[in-house]
Design an enzyme around this catalytic site. Structure first.
Site, PDB file in Angstrom:
ATOM      1  N   LYS A  27     -43.528   0.017  32.783  1.00  0.00           N
ATOM      2  CA  LYS A  27     -42.196  -0.066  32.175  1.00  0.00           C
ATOM      3  C   LYS A  27     -41.405  -1.305  32.615  1.00  0.00           C
ATOM      4  CE  LYS A  27     -42.310   3.802  29.782  1.00  0.00           C
ATOM      5  NZ  LYS A  27     -42.375   3.721  28.289  1.00  0.00           N
ATOM      6  N   GLU A  33     -32.561   5.316  27.873  1.00  0.00           N
ATOM      7  CA  GLU A  33     -32.956   6.714  27.904  1.00  0.00           C
ATOM      8  C   GLU A  33     -34.178   6.817  28.789  1.00  0.00           C
ATOM      9  OE1 GLU A  33     -34.083   4.635  25.666  1.00  0.00           O
ATOM     10  OE2 GLU A  33     -36.227   5.025  25.924  1.00  0.00           O
ATOM     11  N   SER A  44     -51.351   3.390  33.261  1.00  0.00           N
ATOM     12  CA  SER A  44     -49.991   2.912  33.017  1.00  0.00           C
ATOM     13  C   SER A  44     -49.008   3.195  34.140  1.00  0.00           C
ATOM     14  CB  SER A  44     -49.466   3.488  31.708  1.00  0.00           C
ATOM     15  OG  SER A  44     -49.528   4.892  31.746  1.00  0.00           O
TER      16      SER A  44
END
Lengths: 263, 393
Positions: free
Chosen positions: B89, B111, B378
């Site tokens: 991210k 969010e 990830s």
């Protein structure tokens, strides 16, 4: 020019202002909602905007979100909206629906069905100008108005294009934000309205944040009409177990708005 | 082919901009700023510097020998779990927050589902000195309490969302409501390849660093391209970041793995591409989990990060043109993936990529012995320990 716009132009021609209240379909239940609609008409509304409940109403503030939740518990859908049209014909009805329920039903099918039931218009808050072409064409073909929004962040150049495609009226949003009753308008509203007036040729209706006759007096000379939603829905919310009083309060409130517009 | 999306933000029929009129100006502004600032050399240099010295890129491409032996084919892990904050991210949030700063925005909102995107946004904001508000569903606040505390430590304000299903989709609704209200000074950092145009492009571009590095690394290590790329898909940002730079390498097959929750024959899953219908949600057209009347379905997955009823429009497009295949595995297989990777490699994966590992374990017989597979790991699993303990403990 379609039916709804002709009807509104007629009101404007008579030097009156348009009063367009909003309620949520099926809130608090279908029968009460019909009764409320009738009271709203009797109290002096010119047309009624009725919201089709959607699970994720991202343009709506807390008041209408709660109304939508109440309605969704009663399994309200577009089909319920058509049922409503069959039972209510005192004043023209405009649907407010997010785009996905219309897509799921089939946009073309929706317009054909709605035409037979005399729906006057449909407002779609998540369908901006760029995406609205196809829906506008279908609306015109079936004489159902698809009014578009103009907001304080819309450039004048863009507002011109929106005005051209919009049908029925222009829904001018008073503030950047979600729906919800507010006590005061933003200070630059009247300036914005004057600017937009020079461009808009459709009936200009102001919505978002209108909650009192006092506010209406402030802006009525700059618009053709007002849309009042959350303030009406609040009367439902605060009288949820007292139906008679609910109807009385709604009548009084709508009537006070009417008088503020006429006075 | 490479010119997608078109001017209106469409990948074939998917994408677009379905938002309230008030936001159009912000999207136009963002699109122009991204074209102008994002394309300029100084911005790229600044971002690359941060990615390298702050976020720790390039992340390793690791040959997982024990797992390879277990599966019966050769597997590499792209170690996004080793990037700063523990997930991919950060690639996107550094890019977007830096862009927002250059645009003169003073306030950032985001969010978050699993909390990884929230933490990554709060981190970028702490570094670049911008005010940060993160919306998080009440359900997720409980599931991912540790990340909530992390965000607060980083100086972000966490706003608990109590509407709807109280998960990621409701956090996005609330973030959009905030944005529509504070649009003039606020930039909304969307965490995945979803939302109205230009978000799916911006997030894809910032995440493409995963695939670009992977391509160079595998060519160096194996002197050939992989046969398969595999990644979990919620909104789809780590998957697209890995896939996109290989788009024109026709022989490289893409596999996306969605959250099967309690099973695709139940209503408790989040397998949007497998079971959804085309619709419009959160500003874009794509596959959506919805009922007959167009109401959005509540979703379920053991992993908060995949618990979302929509999916990036570019994935919908890859599905349509058969460029990628999408499958789903249940919670049980994800937990199995978590367990196996921890045991065999000493790497605890987040529950999101555990789905991709679970898929490989489940379907291992279908891969040839000489297959070369790259899996996007990830994120790391620390945030999920409590949940895993509940199931396996």
């Amino acid at each position: 020019m379609g039916g709804l716009q002709r009807y509104f132009q007629d009101i404007i021609f008579k030097r009156r202002k348009i009063l367009l209240p909003y309620i949520t379909l099926g809130d608090p239940d279908f029968d009460s909602c019909l009764k409320i609609a009738r009271i709203v008409a009797e109290a002096g509304a010119d047309a009624l905007e009725i919201g089709i409940p959607f699970s994720d109403p991202l343009a709506d503030g807390p008041t209408i979100q709660k109304a939508v939740n109440r309605a969704l518990k009663n399994n309200v859908s577009l089909e319920t909206g058509f049922e409503f049209l069959k039972r209510f014909s005192l004043i023209p009805v405009v649907f407010m629906s997010y785009f996905n329920p219309l897509l799921a039903y089939g946009v073309d099918r929706f317009f054909r069905r709605a035409k037979r039931l005399n729906l006057a218009g449909v407002v779609i808050p998540d369908l901006p100008f760029e995406e609205a072409k196809e829906v506008s064409i279908l609306g015109r073909r079936n004489d159902i108005a698809v009014p578009l929004f103009i907001s304080p962040t819309t450039s004048l150049q863009r507002a011109k294009q929106i005005n051209r495609m919009s049908e029925g009226f222009i829904y001018y949003i008073s503030v950047t934000g979600v729906t919800g009753a507010r006590k005061k308008f933003p200070p630059q509203l009247i300036y914005n309205l004057k600017q937009i007036r020079k461009i808009v040729t459709r009936p200009l209706c102001l919505g978002f944040g209108i909650s009192s006759p006092f506010q209406i007096k402030e802006i009525k000379n700059y618009v053709d009409g007002v849309i009042v939603g959350s303030a009406v829905v609040k009367k439902i919310e605060s009288n949820i177990n007292r139906k008679t009083r609910m109807l009385e309060e709604i009548f009084k409130f709508i009537n006070s708005l009417r008088r503020a517009l006429d006075g | 082919m490479r010119k997608l999306p078109d001017k209106k933000g469409y990948f074939s029929e998917f994408g677009g901009r379905f938002v309230p009129e008030t936001l159009i100006y912000a999207l136009d502004e963002l699109e122009q700023a991204y074209k102008k600032i994002g394309g300029n050399r100084k911005f790229k240099q600044e971002l690359n510097y941060l990615l390298k010295y702050y976020a720790g890129r390039p992340t390793p491409l690791y040959h997982a020998r024990n797992l390879s032996r277990y599966l019966g084919f050769k597997i590499y892990l792209k170690r996004e779990d080793l990037a700063h904050t523990g997930a991919h991210k950060i690639n996107n949030t550094l890019g977007q927050v830096l862009l927002a700063k250059k645009m003169g925005k003073t306030r950032i909102i985001a969010e978050t589902g699993a909390g990884q995107h929230g933490v990554a946004t709060a981190t970028a904001c702490a570094l670049l000195k911008l005010k940060c508000v993160v919306y998080m569903g009440e359900e997720d606040v409980h599931r991912q309490a540790l990340n909530v505390f992390r965000m607060k430590l980083l100086g972000a304000e966490v706003r608990v969302v109590k509407s709807g299903s109280r998960t990621l989709k409701d956090a996005i609704n609330e973030a959009i409501r905030d944005w529509v209200t504070n649009v003039r000074d606020t930039h909304y950092v969307i965490g995945s390849v979803v939302g109205p145009h230009p978000y799916p492009v911006i997030v894809r571009d910032f995440q493409s660093v995963i695939g670009k590095e992977t391509r160079k690394q595998i060519l160096k290590l194996e002197s050939r391209l992989p046969d398969y790329l595999i990644a979990c898909v919620g909104g789809g940002s780590n998957a697209l970041g890995l896939f996109y730079p290989f788009f024109s390498d026709r022989k490289v097959k893409f596999i996306g793995v969605e959250a099967g929750g309690s099973g695709l024959n139940t209503s408790k899953h989040a397998a949007t591409l497998c079971k959804g219908k085309i619709g419009v949600f959160h500003g874009f057209k794509s596959y959506i989990l919805q009922d007959k009347g167009g109401q959005i379905h509540p979703t379920y997955s053991v992993s908060a990060g995949l618990d979302y009823p929509g999916v990036g429009p570019e994935h919908a497009y890859y599905k349509k043109i058969h460029r990628a295949s999408y499958y789903a595995v249940n919670d049980r297989w994800a937990l199995e993936g978590f367990k196996i990777l921890s045991r065999l490699e000493g790497i605890m994966p987040a529950l999101e990529p555990s789905h991709a590992i679970g898929f490989l374990i489940k379907e291992r017989k279908k891969f040839k012995k000489d297959a070369l597979v790259i899996l996007s790991l990830s994120g790391r699993g620390d945030k999920d320990i409590d949940i895993v303990k509940k199931y396996l403990g």
